[in-house]
Design a protein around this motif. Structure first.
Motif, PDB file in Angstrom:
ATOM      1  N   SER A   1       0.897  -1.210   0.061  1.00 30.31           N
ATOM      2  CA  SER A   1       0.025  -0.057   0.193  1.00 30.31           C
ATOM      3  C   SER A   1       0.897   1.189  -0.008  1.00 30.31           C
ATOM      4  O   SER A   1       0.230   2.414  -0.253  1.00 30.31           O
ATOM      5  N   LEU A   2       2.121   1.205   0.493  1.00 29.49           N
ATOM      6  CA  LEU A   2       2.938   2.399   0.637  1.00 29.49           C
ATOM      7  C   LEU A   2       3.393   2.926  -0.826  1.00 29.49           C
ATOM      8  O   LEU A   2       3.746   3.878  -0.947  1.00 29.49           O
ATOM      9  N   LYS A   3       3.228   2.048  -1.817  1.00 30.01           N
ATOM     10  CA  LYS A   3       3.569   2.357  -3.254  1.00 30.01           C
ATOM     11  C   LYS A   3       2.508   3.640  -3.634  1.00 30.01           C
ATOM     12  O   LYS A   3       2.882   4.271  -4.485  1.00 30.01           O
ATOM     13  N   TYR A   4       1.430   3.514  -2.928  1.00 27.91           N
ATOM     14  CA  TYR A   4       0.477   4.642  -3.225  1.00 27.91           C
ATOM     15  C   TYR A   4      -0.112   5.375  -2.082  1.00 27.91           C
ATOM     16  O   TYR A   4      -1.162   5.987  -2.004  1.00 27.91           O
ATOM     17  N   LYS A   5       0.953   5.516  -1.352  1.00 17.05           N
ATOM     18  CA  LYS A   5       0.498   6.492  -0.154  1.00 17.05           C
ATOM     19  C   LYS A   5       0.292   7.868  -0.450  1.00 17.05           C
ATOM     20  O   LYS A   5       1.065   8.404  -1.259  1.00 17.05           O
ATOM     21  N   GLY A   6      -0.659   8.271   0.111  1.00 22.35           N
ATOM     22  CA  GLY A   6      -1.308   9.249   0.071  1.00 22.35           C
ATOM     23  C   GLY A   6      -2.218   9.365  -1.077  1.00 22.35           C
ATOM     24  O   GLY A   6      -3.181  10.264  -1.210  1.00 22.35           O
ATOM     25  N   GLY A   7      -2.487   8.256  -1.934  1.00 18.62           N
ATOM     26  CA  GLY A   7      -3.158   8.230  -2.909  1.00 18.62           C
ATOM     27  C   GLY A   7      -4.475   7.568  -2.522  1.00 18.62           C
ATOM     28  O   GLY A   7      -4.764   6.866  -1.583  1.00 18.62           O
ATOM     29  N   SER A   8      -5.309   7.763  -3.656  1.00 18.15           N
ATOM     30  CA  SER A   8      -6.786   7.162  -3.326  1.00 18.15           C
ATOM     31  C   SER A   8      -6.855   5.470  -3.162  1.00 18.15           C
ATOM     32  O   SER A   8      -7.665   4.922  -2.864  1.00 18.15           O
ATOM     33  N   THR A   9      -5.911   4.809  -3.797  1.00 18.39           N
ATOM     34  CA  THR A   9      -5.696   3.572  -3.880  1.00 18.39           C
ATOM     35  C   THR A   9      -5.002   2.791  -2.752  1.00 18.39           C
ATOM     36  O   THR A   9      -4.641   1.618  -2.756  1.00 18.39           O
ATOM     37  N   GLU A  10      -4.355   3.699  -1.571  1.00 17.22           N
ATOM     38  CA  GLU A  10      -3.494   3.246  -0.679  1.00 17.22           C
ATOM     39  C   GLU A  10      -4.257   2.076   0.016  1.00 17.22           C
ATOM     40  O   GLU A  10      -3.781   0.809   0.296  1.00 17.22           O
ATOM     41  N   SER A  11      -5.516   2.384   0.441  1.00 19.45           N
ATOM     42  CA  SER A  11      -6.243   1.322   1.199  1.00 19.45           C
ATOM     43  C   SER A  11      -6.714   0.252   0.615  1.00 19.45           C
ATOM     44  O   SER A  11      -6.925  -0.986   1.060  1.00 19.45           O
ATOM     45  N   LEU A  12      -6.982   0.426  -0.792  1.00 20.15           N
ATOM     46  CA  LEU A  12      -7.434  -0.477  -1.654  1.00 20.15           C
ATOM     47  C   LEU A  12      -6.538  -1.593  -1.802  1.00 20.15           C
ATOM     48  O   LEU A  12      -6.656  -2.848  -1.603  1.00 20.15           O
ATOM     49  N   GLU A  13      -5.219  -1.170  -2.048  1.00 18.12           N
ATOM     50  CA  GLU A  13      -4.173  -2.177  -2.148  1.00 18.12           C
ATOM     51  C   GLU A  13      -3.798  -2.816  -0.964  1.00 18.12           C
ATOM     52  O   GLU A  13      -3.499  -4.034  -1.126  1.00 18.12           O
ATOM     53  N   TYR A  14      -4.220  -2.209   0.306  1.00 15.87           N
ATOM     54  CA  TYR A  14      -3.847  -2.960   1.357  1.00 15.87           C
ATOM     55  C   TYR A  14      -4.656  -4.219   1.597  1.00 15.87           C
ATOM     56  O   TYR A  14      -4.178  -5.171   1.753  1.00 15.87           O
ATOM     57  N   VAL A  15      -6.101  -4.001   1.540  1.00 18.26           N
ATOM     58  CA  VAL A  15      -6.830  -4.842   1.807  1.00 18.26           C
ATOM     59  C   VAL A  15      -6.780  -5.977   0.575  1.00 18.26           C
ATOM     60  O   VAL A  15      -7.282  -7.095   0.780  1.00 18.26           O
ATOM     61  N   ALA A  16      -6.677  -5.522  -0.467  1.00 18.53           N
ATOM     62  CA  ALA A  16      -6.361  -6.306  -1.746  1.00 18.53           C
ATOM     63  C   ALA A  16      -5.438  -7.469  -1.637  1.00 18.53           C
ATOM     64  O   ALA A  16      -5.434  -8.779  -2.055  1.00 18.53           O
ATOM     65  N   THR A  17      -4.166  -6.946  -0.974  1.00 16.92           N
ATOM     66  CA  THR A  17      -3.078  -7.729  -0.638  1.00 16.92           C
ATOM     67  C   THR A  17      -3.271  -8.840   0.370  1.00 16.92           C
ATOM     68  O   THR A  17      -2.883  -9.887   0.333  1.00 16.92           O
ATOM     69  N   GLN A  18      -3.934  -8.448   1.261  1.00 18.96           N
ATOM     70  CA  GLN A  18      -4.432  -9.049   2.706  1.00 18.96           C
ATOM     71  C   GLN A  18      -5.189 -10.446   2.018  1.00 18.96           C
ATOM     72  O   GLN A  18      -5.080 -11.495   2.443  1.00 18.96           O
TER      73      GLN A  18
END
Length: 210
Positions: free
Chosen positions: A176-193
């Motif tokens: 998620s840190l790859k998209y830090k501050g972006g709108s997809t940060e939280s999306l990437e976090y849960v998608a990876t989980q």
């Protein structure tokens, strides 16, 4: 006078002879029925003994069958044990592993065919639902392993699982840190989980489930 005495003696002798002959005839005639009676009695006795021996033979056969059944408790026990193992949840332990792998494949196929959302909030909600479904399945697999594995094996799985949870969260954070501050940060976090949980389900089933 002498002639008269001789005549009386002769008459007496003849009388004795006649009486003796009658007595012998009576004895012979009475002896014959006794002989037949003894033969019949022997035959009857023989028949009774044959009937008794036949009935004893039947009883002995039944008794032997009962003794064989009672003397083989291990066979009955093994049969019950085999049936119990086969009826574990209606399935054998072998088929449980196959069924879980099949179920995981179906879940993965369903993820691929689901209609993708286009709005960011909906996309994040969709990934959160996918993660929840895989996490619930992971908990079910973990419960099955508790029943199947020994205490030592389950302790090993428990330690691995704790380490894996740390790995999952750290990996999700890093992605998620790859998209830090972006709108997809939280999306990437849960998608990876969600993706890592799916992989862990396959791993546990393939490695430990029996």
């Amino acid at each position: 006078m002498q002639k008269k005495q001789k005549f009386l003696m002769l008459l007496f002798t003849v009388t004795l002879f006649v009486l003796a002959a009658c007595g012998n005839s009576t004895d012979k005639s009475s002896a014959k029925p006794n002989k037949q009676s003894s033969i019949q009695t022997a035959d009857d006795s023989k028949g009774d003994s044959l009937e008794k021996s036949a009935s004893v033979g039947v009883d002995t056969t039944n008794q032997n069958d009962q003794e064989n059944a009672s003397n083989n408790p291990s066979t009955n026990s093994n049969d019950r044990g085999s049936q119990k193992a086969t009826n574990l949840g209606g399935k054998t332990s072998e088929s449980m592993k196959d069924d879980y792998l099949k179920k995981l494949n179906e879940m993965e196929e369903s993820d691929k065919n689901v209609e993708a959302k286009t709005i960011m909030a909906e996309m994040e909600e969709q990934e959160a639902e996918r993660y929840k479904a895989w996490d619930e399945e992971l908990n079910k697999i973990y419960s099955v392993l508790r029943e199947q594995l020994s205490t030592e094996q389950m302790e090993q799985v428990r330690i691995e699982q704790q380490n894996w949870i740390e790995y999952r969260d750290e990996s999700a954070k890093k992605a998620s840190l790859k998209y830090k501050g972006g709108s997809t940060e939280s999306l990437e976090y849960v998608a990876t989980q969600a993706s890592l949980t799916r992989e862990r389900c396959y791993e546990l089933v393939a490695k430990y489930m029996k």
